[in-house]
Design an enzyme around this catalytic site. Structure first.
Site, mmCIF file in Angstrom:
data_model
loop_
_atom_site.group_PDB
_atom_site.id
_atom_site.type_symbol
_atom_site.label_atom_id
_atom_site.label_comp_id
_atom_site.label_asym_id
_atom_site.label_seq_id
_atom_site.Cartn_x
_atom_site.Cartn_y
_atom_site.Cartn_z
ATOM 1 N N HIS A 59 0.834 -1.206 0.000
ATOM 2 C CA HIS A 59 0.000 0.000 0.000
ATOM 3 C C HIS A 59 0.867 1.254 0.000
ATOM 4 C CE1 HIS A 59 0.366 0.776 4.424
ATOM 5 N NE2 HIS A 59 0.307 -0.528 4.563
ATOM 6 N N ASP A 67 0.062 4.320 1.116
ATOM 7 C CA ASP A 67 -0.093 5.313 2.188
ATOM 8 C C ASP A 67 0.644 4.918 3.455
ATOM 9 O OD1 ASP A 67 -2.063 3.206 2.426
ATOM 10 O OD2 ASP A 67 -3.036 4.379 3.997
ATOM 11 N N GLU A 121 -4.915 2.320 2.850
ATOM 12 C CA GLU A 121 -5.016 1.062 3.594
ATOM 13 C C GLU A 121 -5.226 1.338 5.068
ATOM 14 O OE1 GLU A 121 -3.323 -2.387 5.941
ATOM 15 O OE2 GLU A 121 -2.710 -0.310 5.941
HETATM 16 ZN ZN LIG Z 1 0.803 -1.541 6.385
#
Ligand SMILES: [Zn+2]
Length: 485
Positions: free
Chosen positions: A77, A79, A146
């Site tokens: 992910h 972010d 996420e």
């Molecule tokens: Zn993570």
């Protein structure tokens, strides 16, 4: 002067991590990093795509001769959680994350580091480098948002990736593969309550259960800690057996994923019952201390006199409220049949408030879809028995461990060959993107791994440098092995 990343191996991974930490990428603000990633990919001649949610895919061509190998998805992910120490001046929308080397550890300077999941993203990008080991066609899948609720994964559409094998790069313990996770679903109950005038001359006080350890309702539920709301309900029911008790309000807990550490009620009792109240509270506290022992060393029960409110709940409402708070399930409901020590199903009675009605929020989890349905149905049933309305929120699916997985068997073999020791396979009683991805792409075979990261989501976050090399060394050998049949 030497820099924190000087001479670190694997060079390609740290090179990309250096770019990531210089690009702002807090949850909800992933676009700059998404664009950066697509820019790198185009420089390397890779195809890219971005979906409506902001998720990015990079398609990396197979090494020469490996074109017919199965497509493998490497997923992480984009972010990061933005947390900093109070004294640190830092703008997560502009500033580059500072780096500090501490022996074998890399951390940030007073902020989160973003090794979660920057190392995973950097490791996937490193496979774009031309001179690596052999691999088949790769799809590098980078999701957004996420950390605040798996929202990027929720937005994935069929066809965005085509691979049937997926390696999630977002676990945080060297040598440990995750092969399952819990799904979750919340239910909000609303119980109508009626009030009546307070009895003049009665003694009123605020009763508090506090000092509990709480914790994450997924990861810490296994510790069997106390739930302050439940202990408060037990205390008041015990008291109501011996004295005439009025209840004005009750509140406790806060976030759906936190076990309530504190709860308080405003009660009133007839004059002259102070000694009984004290005796019962002492007995309750002694019982709780014995029951929870070392799990809750600071458990406390406090009572503070306050002025009598104008109204209290009528008797029928009082009884329903206390019965509901005692009857709703809380805690571990089943352990895994496959993985020792793993919680399969649990629920958290997370928050209670009194206003015009009594509201209670419950948050259930299970790695088995039918079991999750079962516990939510139980919460609904208990709620309805009390006369509450129950609003079941949209949940997210779990990932049931598949110990027969082909990917898992191959990962075990390759890890053991590369590192000379068997890895451990486990699952987590919390949500992972794999749960959602498994539902979006039925039949996909998945495992999750990563280097050792300590204290993610806090300014103490640090990554173990040698485990990054171990992680990447495995990935390289694993992708090469997957080209061979
Ligand atoms: Zn993570």
């Amino acid at each position: 002067m030497s820099q924190p990343l000087d001479n670190l191996e694997p060079k390609a991974v740290w090179k990309y991590f250096d770019e990531i930490r210089k690009t702002p990428h807090g949850s909800g603000n992933e676009r700059p990093l998404g664009n950066r990633v697509m820019g790198f990919a185009r420089e390397r001649g890779c195809e890219t795509a971005i979906d409506d949610a902001g998720n990015v895919v990079v398609r990396v061509k197979a090494s020469p001769g490996c074109e017919r190998a199965p497509v493998v998805v490497l997923q992480g992910h984009l972010d990061m959680v933005c947390e900093k120490n109070a004294s640190k001046v830092f703008d997560f929308e502009k500033d580059a994350i500072g780096l500090v080397r501490d022996g074998d550890w890399l951390k940030a300077d007073g902020t989160t580091l973003g090794a979660d999941n920057g190392i995973g993203v950097a490791s996937a990008l490193a496979f774009m480098e031309p001179k690596g080991a052999a691999h088949g066609p790769l799809e590098l899948l980078f999701t957004v948002d996420e950390e605040t609720g798996l929202n990027g994964a929720r937005g994935l559409k069929p066809g965005f990736v085509t691979g049937k094998l997926l390696v999630n790069l977002d676990s945080e313990e060297d040598g440990v593969f995750y092969v399952g996770c819990a799904g979750g679903q919340d239910a909000a109950l609303a119980l109508p309550i009626a009030t009546t005038a307070s009895n003049a001359g009665w003694n009123c006080c605020r009763v508090e259960i506090k000092g509990l350890r709480g914790g994450h309702s997924g990861l810490d539920i296994v510790h069997n800690r106390g739930n302050a709301v439940r202990l408060l309900a037990r205390t008041l029911i015990a008291l109501g057996r011996e004295v005439d008790l009025c209840l004005a309000s009750v509140e406790g807990g806060d976030k759906h994923n936190a076990i309530p550490r504190e709860a308080a009620a405003v009660i009133s009792v007839a004059p002259g019952s102070a000694d009984t109240v004290r005796r019962i509270f002492d007995a309750q506290l002694a019982g709780f201390r014995n029951e929870f022992a070392s799990a809750e060393p600071d458990l406390a029960l406090a009572m503070t006199p306050i002025t009598l409110p104008a109204t209290v709940l009528d008797k029928a409402s009082r009884d329903k409220v206390l019965a509901l708070l005692l009857g709703l399930p809380h805690g571990v409901l089943a352990m895994s049949r496959d993985i020792p020590g793993l919680v399969e199903t649990s629920t958290n009675m997370a928050r209670v408030r009194t206003g015009k009605e009594l509201t209670v929020l419950c948050s259930a989890r299970s790695s088995v879809a039918s079991a999750l349905k079962g516990v939510v149905a139980q919460i609904e049933a208990v709620g309805r028995l009390s006369g509450a309305t129950v609003d079941v929120h949209e949940g997210y699916p779990g990932w049931k461990p598949n110990m027969e997985s082909v990917l898992l068997a191959k990962a075990r073999k390759v890890w053991t060959e590369v590192h000379g020791k068997e890895p451990r396979f486990t699952a987590i009683h919390a949500g992972l993107e794999c749960g959602i991805i498994g539902e979006k792409f039925p039949g996909i075979d998945m495992i999750s791994l990563g280097p050792t990261i300590v204290s993610p989501h806090s300014p103490d976050e640090k990554v173990s440098i040698p485990t990054v090399a171990r992680f990447f060394g495995f990935l390289t050998a694993f992708l090469a092995a997957l080209t061979r049949n």
